[in-house]
Scaffold this motif. Structure first.
Motif, short mmCIF file in Angstrom:
data_model
loop_
_atom_site.label_atom_id
_atom_site.label_comp_id
_atom_site.label_asym_id
_atom_site.label_seq_id
_atom_site.Cartn_x
_atom_site.Cartn_y
_atom_site.Cartn_z
N GLU A 123 21.69 20.75 -10.55
CA GLU A 123 22.41 21.62 -9.61
C GLU A 123 23.83 21.94 -10.09
N ARG A 124 24.46 20.99 -10.73
CA ARG A 124 25.83 21.17 -11.20
C ARG A 124 25.90 21.91 -12.54
N GLY A 125 24.75 22.28 -13.08
CA GLY A 125 24.73 23.02 -14.33
C GLY A 125 24.89 22.15 -15.56
N LEU A 126 24.83 20.83 -15.40
CA LEU A 126 24.97 19.93 -16.53
C LEU A 126 23.67 19.77 -17.30
N LEU A 127 22.56 20.04 -16.63
CA LEU A 127 21.24 19.92 -17.24
C LEU A 127 20.39 21.11 -16.82
N ASN A 128 19.32 21.34 -17.60
CA ASN A 128 18.35 22.38 -17.27
C ASN A 128 16.96 21.78 -17.44
N LEU A 129 16.10 21.96 -16.46
CA LEU A 129 14.78 21.35 -16.50
C LEU A 129 13.95 21.78 -17.70
N ASN A 130 14.21 22.95 -18.23
CA ASN A 130 13.40 23.47 -19.32
C ASN A 130 14.03 23.30 -20.70
N ASP A 131 15.17 22.61 -20.76
CA ASP A 131 15.85 22.39 -22.03
C ASP A 131 15.22 21.24 -22.81
N ASP A 132 15.37 21.30 -24.11
CA ASP A 132 14.97 20.22 -25.01
C ASP A 132 15.88 19.01 -24.74
N ILE A 133 15.29 17.86 -24.45
CA ILE A 133 16.10 16.68 -24.14
C ILE A 133 16.92 16.21 -25.34
N ALA A 134 16.52 16.63 -26.54
CA ALA A 134 17.24 16.20 -27.74
C ALA A 134 18.67 16.73 -27.79
N LYS A 135 18.98 17.73 -26.94
CA LYS A 135 20.37 18.20 -26.87
C LYS A 135 21.31 17.09 -26.44
N VAL A 136 20.78 16.18 -25.62
CA VAL A 136 21.58 15.04 -25.14
C VAL A 136 21.05 13.72 -25.69
N LEU A 137 19.76 13.68 -25.99
CA LEU A 137 19.12 12.47 -26.50
C LEU A 137 18.62 12.74 -27.92
N PRO A 138 19.50 12.66 -28.92
CA PRO A 138 19.08 12.98 -30.29
C PRO A 138 18.00 12.06 -30.82
N GLU A 139 17.79 10.92 -30.15
CA GLU A 139 16.70 10.02 -30.54
C GLU A 139 15.34 10.74 -30.50
N TRP A 140 15.28 11.81 -29.71
CA TRP A 140 14.01 12.51 -29.51
C TRP A 140 13.99 13.90 -30.15
N LYS A 141 14.82 14.07 -31.17
CA LYS A 141 14.80 15.32 -31.93
C LYS A 141 13.62 15.29 -32.90
N ASP A 142 12.92 16.41 -33.00
CA ASP A 142 11.75 16.53 -33.90
C ASP A 142 10.79 15.35 -33.70
N PRO A 143 10.23 15.20 -32.49
CA PRO A 143 9.39 14.03 -32.21
C PRO A 143 8.12 14.02 -33.06
N LYS A 144 7.63 12.82 -33.32
CA LYS A 144 6.38 12.65 -34.06
C LYS A 144 5.36 11.97 -33.16
N ILE A 145 4.10 12.15 -33.50
CA ILE A 145 2.99 11.64 -32.68
C ILE A 145 2.21 10.60 -33.46
N LEU A 146 2.01 9.43 -32.87
CA LEU A 146 1.20 8.38 -33.47
C LEU A 146 -0.27 8.79 -33.41
#
Length: 391
Positions: free
Chosen positions: A74-97
């Motif tokens: 609501e405050r514009g700090l996040l967007n439901l459809n954004d890539d979480i890696a923008k804030v959580l770089p741990e999840w950039k370019d995810p890989k699948i087991l």
């Protein structure tokens, strides 16, 4: 107001005859405008107990974290459809087991999609709890025993920074909302509990809600005992699953609260005190691209009870933002698109937006998904709606 005592005592007598006694349990419900409010603690020896016992909520924490996330949207700090890696770089370019080779080395392939915040909140991100997926179970076995002592961070508790399916491909219960809590911490520069205190607990006067009851002497003194069902009897669990002192604020399962705290929070959702009407409306709508993974036939009875709680098997479901939703009304009980979830020690809640009512069942009983708890919760839900009809 009608009393639930007679129904409870009848059920207790029947369960005890079947050698399945009920542990201490606290029940609560509230209507949107507050004209109906019910709280009652039922103990083993007495039904006159105070209803202000402090309970570990386990995964019932997830809704409160979801509220925090939606406030940030609501405050514009996040967007439901954004890539979480923008804030959580741990999840950039995810890989699948995908499996393991002959040397028991894990095999991966790149995911073709990024993980969105919406998927993180709806357990459709591709993340999973270890117990939900055989490949993850195998991976953990090969990694050996974890470090001793309670984890000090979400990354330490959930060290597997990889997926088991493509984001959006299916539903699978996951630690995604723990990561959503980390996301709130990073964009606000506040610990999750500090954020919740300021923007949720203080707003509705949820005075006992906390991640750290060990830091509050008066709250710690009211912590409910944890019980374990062993054969035909209950015994107190000497070493509870969740340690007394945990450094991190785990948004997926670390909160402690009373029934009164939770009713205030649920009412705050119903009234718009905590979230804008458009945010609440979004939470109570189906969010999944596919409901694969939400077939009760795929689960054991305890797991089915934990996921569906009192929603009948023949009622179609999806997942909203913050909980399971039933896509048709349940006669004499919850209305269409009610939101619901549970917590490991047989804690359950539901919020019915269409009828303006919320309810909660708090106990500290393991193992999870107890059949008698679901029977009792079902009868309590019927009582709540019959009381609403009369009022």
């Amino acid at each position: 107001m009608a009393s639930f005592d007679e129904t409870f005592n009848s059920l207790r007598h029947r369960f005890e005859e079947n050698k399945q006694p009920i542990p201490p349990v606290t029940l609560g419900a509230i209507s949107k405008n507050g004209s109906f409010r019910y709280t009652k603690a039922f103990e083993k020896e007495s039904d006159d107990a105070e209803s202000n016992g402090v309970h570990w909520l386990a995964s019932s924490t997830k809704l409160v974290t979801t509220i925090a996330v939606m406030q940030c949207v609501e405050r514009g700090l996040l967007n439901l459809n954004d890539d979480i890696a923008k804030v959580l770089p741990e999840w950039k370019d995810p890989k699948i087991l995908t499996g393991f080779n002959e040397e028991n080395e894990a095999l991966f392939r790149p995911a073709t999609k990024a993980i969105t915040l919406r998927q993180l909140l709806t357990h459709s991100s591709g993340m999973a709890y270890t117990f939900m997926d055989p490949l993850l179970t195998r991976h953990e076995e090969l990694q050996g025993k974890p470090l001793p002592g309670p984890p000090t961070s979400v990354a330490e508790k959930f060290p597997h920074h990889f997926l088991v399916f493509e984001p959006g491909e299916r539903w699978m219960y996951s630690p995604g909302i723990d990561w959503a809590g980390v996301l709130v911490e990073r964009i606000t520069s506040m610990k999750l509990g500090e954020y919740m205190q300021r923007h949720i607990f203080d707003v509705v006067s949820a005075n006992d809600a906390t991640f750290h009851p060990d830091q509050r002497e008066e709250t710690r003194a009211r912590k409910a005992k944890v019980w374990e069902r062993v054969g035909e009897r209950l015994q107190e669990q000497k070493q509870p699953y969740w340690p007394d002192r945990v450094e991190a604020d785990f948004g997926g399962g670390g909160l402690f609260a009373t029934v009164d705290d939770l009713l205030k929070i649920y009412q705050g959702v119903l009234t718009g005190e905590l979230l804008r009407p458009e945010s609440v409306k979004e939470m109570f709508q189906p969010q999944l691209e596919t409901t694969t993974g939400l077939d009760p036939a795929e689960y054991s009875l305890p797991s089915r009870n934990a996921i569906w709680n009192t929603v009948p098997d023949d009622v179609p479901v999806s997942f909203g933002i913050g909980g399971l939703i039933n896509l048709t009304a349940v006669p004499k009980r919850r209305g269409v698109n009610s939101l619901t979830w549970s917590g490991m020690p047989n804690c359950y809640w539901w919020i019915d937006l269409s009828n303006g009512v919320a309810g909660v069942y708090l106990s500290q009983l393991v193992p999870t998904g107890d059949e008698k708890a679901i029977e009792l919760l079902t009868e309590f839900e019927k009582f709540v709606y019959s009381s609403l009809d009369k009022s």
